[in-house]
Design an enzyme around this catalytic site. Structure first.
Site, PDB file in Angstrom:
ATOM      1  N   CYS A   2       0.810  -1.106   0.034  1.00 53.06           N
ATOM      2  CA  CYS A   2       0.017   0.043   0.045  1.00 53.06           C
ATOM      3  C   CYS A   2       0.951   1.292  -0.093  1.00 53.06           C
ATOM      4  O   CYS A   2       1.832   1.346   0.661  1.00 53.06           O
ATOM      5  CB  CYS A   2      -1.098  -0.024   1.258  1.00 53.06           C
ATOM      6  SG  CYS A   2      -2.031  -1.249   1.442  1.00 53.06           S
ATOM      7  N   ARG A  27       3.909  -0.308  -4.694  1.00 53.15           N
ATOM      8  CA  ARG A  27       3.866  -0.638  -3.534  1.00 53.15           C
ATOM      9  C   ARG A  27       2.456  -1.676  -3.226  1.00 53.15           C
ATOM     10  O   ARG A  27       2.225  -2.196  -2.179  1.00 53.15           O
ATOM     11  CB  ARG A  27       3.557   0.556  -2.520  1.00 53.15           C
ATOM     12  CG  ARG A  27       4.768   1.205  -2.547  1.00 53.15           C
ATOM     13  CD  ARG A  27       4.692   2.332  -1.508  1.00 53.15           C
ATOM     14  NE  ARG A  27       4.420   1.785  -0.168  1.00 53.15           N
ATOM     15  CZ  ARG A  27       5.758   1.629   0.748  1.00 53.15           C
ATOM     16  NH1 ARG A  27       6.806   1.899   0.277  1.00 53.15           N
ATOM     17  NH2 ARG A  27       5.516   1.430   1.867  1.00 53.15           N
ATOM     18  N   TRP A  75      -2.687  -2.911  -1.507  1.00 49.24           N
ATOM     19  CA  TRP A  75      -2.372  -4.193  -1.782  1.00 49.24           C
ATOM     20  C   TRP A  75      -3.113  -5.061  -0.582  1.00 49.24           C
ATOM     21  O   TRP A  75      -2.813  -5.005   0.610  1.00 49.24           O
ATOM     22  CB  TRP A  75      -1.055  -4.509  -1.539  1.00 49.24           C
ATOM     23  CG  TRP A  75      -0.329  -6.113  -1.766  1.00 49.24           C
ATOM     24  CD1 TRP A  75      -0.042  -6.432  -2.997  1.00 49.24           C
ATOM     25  CD2 TRP A  75      -0.398  -6.969  -0.711  1.00 49.24           C
ATOM     26  NE1 TRP A  75       0.176  -7.751  -2.824  1.00 49.24           N
ATOM     27  CE2 TRP A  75       0.131  -8.005  -1.744  1.00 49.24           C
ATOM     28  CE3 TRP A  75      -0.574  -7.072   0.571  1.00 49.24           C
ATOM     29  CZ2 TRP A  75       0.366  -9.228  -0.786  1.00 49.24           C
ATOM     30  CZ3 TRP A  75      -0.422  -8.380   1.032  1.00 49.24           C
ATOM     31  CH2 TRP A  75       0.250  -9.266   0.384  1.00 49.24           C
ATOM     32  N   ASN A 101      -1.501   2.604   5.614  1.00 45.87           N
ATOM     33  CA  ASN A 101      -0.632   1.458   5.253  1.00 45.87           C
ATOM     34  C   ASN A 101      -0.037   0.641   6.409  1.00 45.87           C
ATOM     35  O   ASN A 101       0.365   1.200   7.213  1.00 45.87           O
ATOM     36  CB  ASN A 101       0.627   1.960   4.419  1.00 45.87           C
ATOM     37  CG  ASN A 101       1.667   0.939   4.142  1.00 45.87           C
ATOM     38  OD1 ASN A 101       1.484  -0.169   3.679  1.00 45.87           O
ATOM     39  ND2 ASN A 101       2.965   1.313   4.115  1.00 45.87           N
ATOM     40  N   GLY A 102      -0.460  -0.735   6.412  1.00 52.85           N
ATOM     41  CA  GLY A 102       0.133  -1.562   7.646  1.00 52.85           C
ATOM     42  C   GLY A 102      -1.013  -2.374   7.954  1.00 52.85           C
ATOM     43  O   GLY A 102      -1.939  -2.763   7.066  1.00 52.85           O
ATOM     44  N   GLU A 476      18.321 -17.179  -7.528  1.00 57.35           N
ATOM     45  CA  GLU A 476      17.705 -15.609  -7.890  1.00 57.35           C
ATOM     46  C   GLU A 476      17.012 -15.781  -9.355  1.00 57.35           C
ATOM     47  O   GLU A 476      16.098 -14.832  -9.644  1.00 57.35           O
ATOM     48  CB  GLU A 476      18.822 -14.821  -7.956  1.00 57.35           C
ATOM     49  CG  GLU A 476      18.309 -13.263  -8.359  1.00 57.35           C
ATOM     50  CD  GLU A 476      17.336 -12.581  -7.510  1.00 57.35           C
ATOM     51  OE1 GLU A 476      16.903 -13.125  -6.620  1.00 57.35           O
ATOM     52  OE2 GLU A 476      16.791 -11.777  -7.943  1.00 57.35           O
ATOM     53  N   LYS A 480      13.293 -14.634 -10.382  1.00 57.46           N
ATOM     54  CA  LYS A 480      13.089 -13.606 -11.344  1.00 57.46           C
ATOM     55  C   LYS A 480      12.012 -14.081 -12.406  1.00 57.46           C
ATOM     56  O   LYS A 480      11.017 -13.482 -12.767  1.00 57.46           O
ATOM     57  CB  LYS A 480      14.275 -13.185 -12.061  1.00 57.46           C
ATOM     58  CG  LYS A 480      14.976 -12.079 -12.119  1.00 57.46           C
ATOM     59  CD  LYS A 480      15.035 -10.833 -11.164  1.00 57.46           C
ATOM     60  CE  LYS A 480      13.892 -10.856  -9.991  1.00 57.46           C
ATOM     61  NZ  LYS A 480      14.462 -10.221  -8.764  1.00 57.46           N
ATOM     62  N   GLU A 483       8.530 -14.743 -10.890  1.00 58.56           N
ATOM     63  CA  GLU A 483       7.636 -13.765 -10.476  1.00 58.56           C
ATOM     64  C   GLU A 483       6.993 -12.739 -11.558  1.00 58.56           C
ATOM     65  O   GLU A 483       6.178 -12.224 -11.225  1.00 58.56           O
ATOM     66  CB  GLU A 483       8.264 -12.857  -9.219  1.00 58.56           C
ATOM     67  CG  GLU A 483       9.550 -11.949  -9.658  1.00 58.56           C
ATOM     68  CD  GLU A 483      10.178 -11.238  -8.590  1.00 58.56           C
ATOM     69  OE1 GLU A 483       9.463 -10.623  -7.537  1.00 58.56           O
ATOM     70  OE2 GLU A 483      11.460 -10.871  -8.510  1.00 58.56           O
ATOM     71  N   HIS A 499      19.017 -36.762  -6.661  1.00 59.92           N
ATOM     72  CA  HIS A 499      18.261 -37.226  -5.314  1.00 59.92           C
ATOM     73  C   HIS A 499      16.920 -36.959  -5.261  1.00 59.92           C
ATOM     74  O   HIS A 499      16.031 -37.058  -4.297  1.00 59.92           O
ATOM     75  CB  HIS A 499      18.849 -36.482  -3.985  1.00 59.92           C
ATOM     76  CG  HIS A 499      20.279 -36.909  -3.899  1.00 59.92           C
ATOM     77  ND1 HIS A 499      20.768 -37.948  -3.499  1.00 59.92           N
ATOM     78  CD2 HIS A 499      21.554 -36.063  -4.200  1.00 59.92           C
ATOM     79  CE1 HIS A 499      21.998 -38.184  -3.459  1.00 59.92           C
ATOM     80  NE2 HIS A 499      22.504 -36.754  -3.939  1.00 59.92           N
ATOM     81  N   LYS A 598       6.095  -4.394  -3.935  1.00 62.26           N
ATOM     82  CA  LYS A 598       7.554  -4.116  -3.940  1.00 62.26           C
ATOM     83  C   LYS A 598       7.992  -4.413  -2.518  1.00 62.26           C
ATOM     84  O   LYS A 598       8.933  -4.701  -2.217  1.00 62.26           O
ATOM     85  CB  LYS A 598       7.853  -2.700  -4.401  1.00 62.26           C
ATOM     86  CG  LYS A 598       9.256  -2.254  -4.333  1.00 62.26           C
ATOM     87  CD  LYS A 598      10.012  -2.547  -5.559  1.00 62.26           C
ATOM     88  CE  LYS A 598      11.510  -2.595  -5.578  1.00 62.26           C
ATOM     89  NZ  LYS A 598      12.107  -3.523  -6.457  1.00 62.26           N
TER      90      LYS A 598
HETATM   91  O1  M6R Z   1      12.997  -4.671   0.106  1.00 57.83           O
HETATM   92  P1  M6R Z   1      13.701  -5.944   0.348  1.00 57.83           P
HETATM   93  O2  M6R Z   1      15.019  -6.228  -0.095  1.00 57.83           O
HETATM   94  O3  M6R Z   1      13.889  -6.162   1.825  1.00 57.83           O
HETATM   95  O4  M6R Z   1      12.824  -7.189  -0.209  1.00 57.83           O
HETATM   96  C1  M6R Z   1      12.771  -8.497   0.024  1.00 57.83           C
HETATM   97  C2  M6R Z   1      11.922  -9.109  -1.045  1.00 57.83           C
HETATM   98  O5  M6R Z   1      10.674  -8.901  -0.719  1.00 57.83           O
HETATM   99  C3  M6R Z   1      12.314  -8.839  -2.508  1.00 57.83           C
HETATM  100  O6  M6R Z   1      13.632  -9.055  -2.598  1.00 57.83           O
HETATM  101  C4  M6R Z   1      11.366  -9.733  -3.507  1.00 57.83           C
HETATM  102  O7  M6R Z   1      11.809 -11.137  -3.188  1.00 57.83           O
HETATM  103  C5  M6R Z   1      11.484  -9.082  -4.837  1.00 57.83           C
HETATM  104  N1  M6R Z   1      10.148  -8.792  -5.209  1.00 57.83           N
HETATM  105  C6  M6R Z   1      12.291  -9.837  -5.774  1.00 57.83           C
HETATM  106  O8  M6R Z   1      12.498  -9.464  -6.926  1.00 57.83           O
END
Ligand code: M6R
Length: 603
Positions: A2, A27, A75, A101-102, A476, A480, A483, A499, A598
């Site tokens: 949010c 956000r 969100w 937000n929260g 990673e 990527k 997501e 395994h 984000k």
């Molecule tokens: O702001 P942060 O680095 O703490 O966020 C951590 C994760 O939420 C963030 O890296 C998330 O996995 C990304 N969307 C990945 O692209």
């Protein structure tokens, strides 16, 4: 999750709020709304969907005239993302509108209490208890009513309040959710972060937990929980307007991938002086620690996994990496001689904050690697190393992640030096300083990525394999891919395939094999041969000169020659681009993938 924004000034509020929400949309983007004060009443427009839908709706309602207002992009946590649950929420008497937000953890109990007093709730949200409490406590003094309201709340909140009764005055409150006040000339603002405000002002006040603020066009007053005025420092933000815009790129993600050479330069250059790694800002004696624990979430955790390999290799200290959402409820064996490194782009991730608090309570020293200056994690840590990546808008992190790795590289070298273990520091710093150039080369030497994306975009699943730091990058790469393209992607330590996972390999199953570490190349090669003999299609990421891999793989991605200790930061770049182009092929909303946000400020 949010984003909230508020404006009070002499020009129209709605355009400022809508523009702010566009910049905060990363956000949360399932519904949005604004409220504007005019002639002793509050007008409100809300809608499910993205901010563009809100812009259309506001236009259709005649633009919502008025010079003060608040806005929200959501969100969803409590209640489905529909028009009713969208913020702002209004008190029963229509005197107040609130954005939040929260998460209010005790909302059910507060709602029951208010309902017993006759309040009829409109939405399913936790937020509505805030505005209804405010309405019920209001006896002519908003500040007092707000202080009383927030004293009843448990959980996290950044709250913005608009009142029908006091023209041009906004109120804001913060506890464990990000909130800044923007200082303009004859106009003032609040927002979840600076990207919403940077086209209006770069001078901000960071609100701290427990504080509330009264904001008029010409005055900002911050109070503590007891209502005493607090003197706040002003901070000048260096991010520029252009860095929060797409600048001709189709997506923020692509822009941010391309910005990596410059971002890494900004991270590395100021810390290398005369062939030495210098962390003047650190202020910690590395000899005080016997072990290192790295904790973070998502991609930041993956950066931590790379860091763990390097710290073990260069510093010969026990080093672990653990996801923060596990660590916060686990029993880590840590104490005063443990250095805990928390990694976070936003500096606001709820699980990471909880994990770092737990580690501090156990006596550990917490060093934060953070991008956002003034963020909660930066404030709570014993020491901070900023990544200086600039604003990252796309939900999928790219430059945020690679700059975290760059800091971890330098930190590993710095610790090794302080333990008397670093040989040939000048050669190492040359390698570090060359990384931005190497990243550019990795971008330039893979023109086949869009074609590979066309080949692989419709696959049922993708497997990423690698060993050691190649495995850390595979984690990673798979994240990527999943997501932003929604393609099922998993990473495996290459040696683990046999395994269990190898049972999934069938004719034409794509396997992305990371082979950038000469010392274990033969081993990964064997895994490639194993999956190929079961029908897999192998896309290998390696050096052009690596004839063995080049001759056996079906498709290839390349990185330039680089010391394998530092290759991770380069390897990820072609994988970011591959994920980007696969997502494009699949018609996905690349900058705002479904169900994500984000900044994950809730548990
Ligand atoms: O702001 P942060 O680095 O703490 O966020 C951590 C994760 O939420 C963030 O890296 C998330 O996995 C990304 N969307 C990945 O692209």
């Amino acid at each position: 999750m949010c984003g909230i924004v508020g404006f009070t000034g002499r020009s129209q509020a709605a355009p400022v709020l809508l523009d702010g929400l566009k910049h905060l949309e990363y956000r949360g983007y399932d519904s949005a709304g604004i409220a504007v004060q005019k002639d002793g009443a509050i007008a409100m427009t809300k809608t499910s969907g993205k901010v563009d839908a809100l812009i259309d709706k506001v236009r259709a309602t005649g633009g919502m005239p008025g010079v003060s207002g608040i806005g929200h992009t959501r969100w969803a946590t409590h209640g489905v993302p529909n028009d009713v649950n969208a913020h702002p929420h209004m008190s029963q008497d229509g005197r107040f509108a609130v954005v939040h937000n929260g998460i209010i953890e005790n909302f059910a109990e507060l709602r029951k209490e208010l309902e017993a007093e006759g309040v009829a709730f409109q939405s399913e949200t936790d937020t509505e208890v805030i505005v209804q409490l405010l309405g019920s406590y209001y006896e002519g003094d908003i500040k007092q009513a707000l202080l009383r309201t927030v004293s009843r709340l448990e959980g996290s909140y950044a709250v913005g309040v608009l009142s029908a009764d006091v023209p041009g005055t906004l109120y804001a409150a913060r506890a464990a959710s990000p909130l800044i006040i923007g200082i303009g000339a004859g106009e003032n603002f609040f927002a979840s972060d600076i990207t919403a405000l940077v086209s209006h002002t770069k001078n901000v006040i960071d609100m701290d937990d427990g504080e509330i603020a009264e904001i008029t066009p010409d005055r900002i007053t911050v109070f503590d929980h007891a209502g005493r005025a607090v003197k706040k420092e002003e901070r000048h933000v260096t991010w520029d307007v252009a860095s929060a815009e797409k600048n001709g790129y189709d997506h923020f993600m692509l822009k941010e991938i391309m910005e990596q050479p410059a971002a890494l330069k900004a991270t590395i250059e100021p810390r290398i002086k005369g062939g030495c790694v210098c962390f003047e800002e650190l202020g910690l004696d590395m000899k005080n620690y016997d072990s290192i624990l790295i904790t973070a979430c998502g991609s930041a955790y993956h950066a931590g996994v790379v860091g763990r390999y390097l710290i073990r290799k260069l510093c010969r200290i026990p080093a672990e990496a653990e996801v923060a959402s596990e660590l916060r409820y686990g029993d880590p064996v840590i104490g005063e001689r443990t250095l805990v490194i928390v990694v976070s782009q936003s500096g606001e991730t709820a699980d990471t904050i909880a994990a770092m608090k737990k580690c501090r309570e156990a006596g550990a020293t917490v060093l934060a690697i953070v991008n956002v200056v003034g963020s909660t994690i930066a404030k709570l840590a014993d020491a901070v190393l900023y990544t200086w990546a600039g604003p990252e808008i796309a939900v999928a992190t790219t430059k945020g992640y690679t700059t975290q790795i760059a800091v971890l590289y330098m930190l590993a070298a710095y610790i090794a030096k302080h333990l008397g273990l670093l040989q040939n520091e000048a050669a190492l710093t040359d390698t570090l300083q060359a990384l931005p150039r190497r990243i550019q080369q990795a971008i330039d030497m893979n023109p086949s990525i869009p074609a590979l994306a066309r080949k692989y975009h419709a696959s049922k699943a993708l497997f990423f394999i690698g060993r050691n730091t190649d495995y850390a990058v595979a984690l990673e790469g798979a994240l990527k891919m999943k997501e932003i393209s929604y393609l099922h992607s998993e990473a495996y330590a290459a040696g683990e395939l046999k395994h269990g996972t190898i049972a999934l390999i069938e004719e034409h199953q794509p396997v992305i094999a990371l082979c950038c570490n000469a010392s274990i190349m033969e081993k990964t090669l064997s895994n490639i041969v194993e999956v190929k003999s079961r029908g897999a299609e192998v896309l290998a990421l390696t050096f052009r000169s690596n004839r063995q891999i080049v001759s056996v793989a079906d498709d290839l991605l390349f990185i330039p020659p680089v010391d394998p200790l530092f290759s991770a930061v380069i390897e990820i770049v072609p994988l970011q681009l591959l994920a980007y182009h696969v997502a494009r092929e699949n018609g996905c909303d690349i900058d705002k993938p479904k169900n994500l946000a984000k900044s994950v400020t809730v548990e």
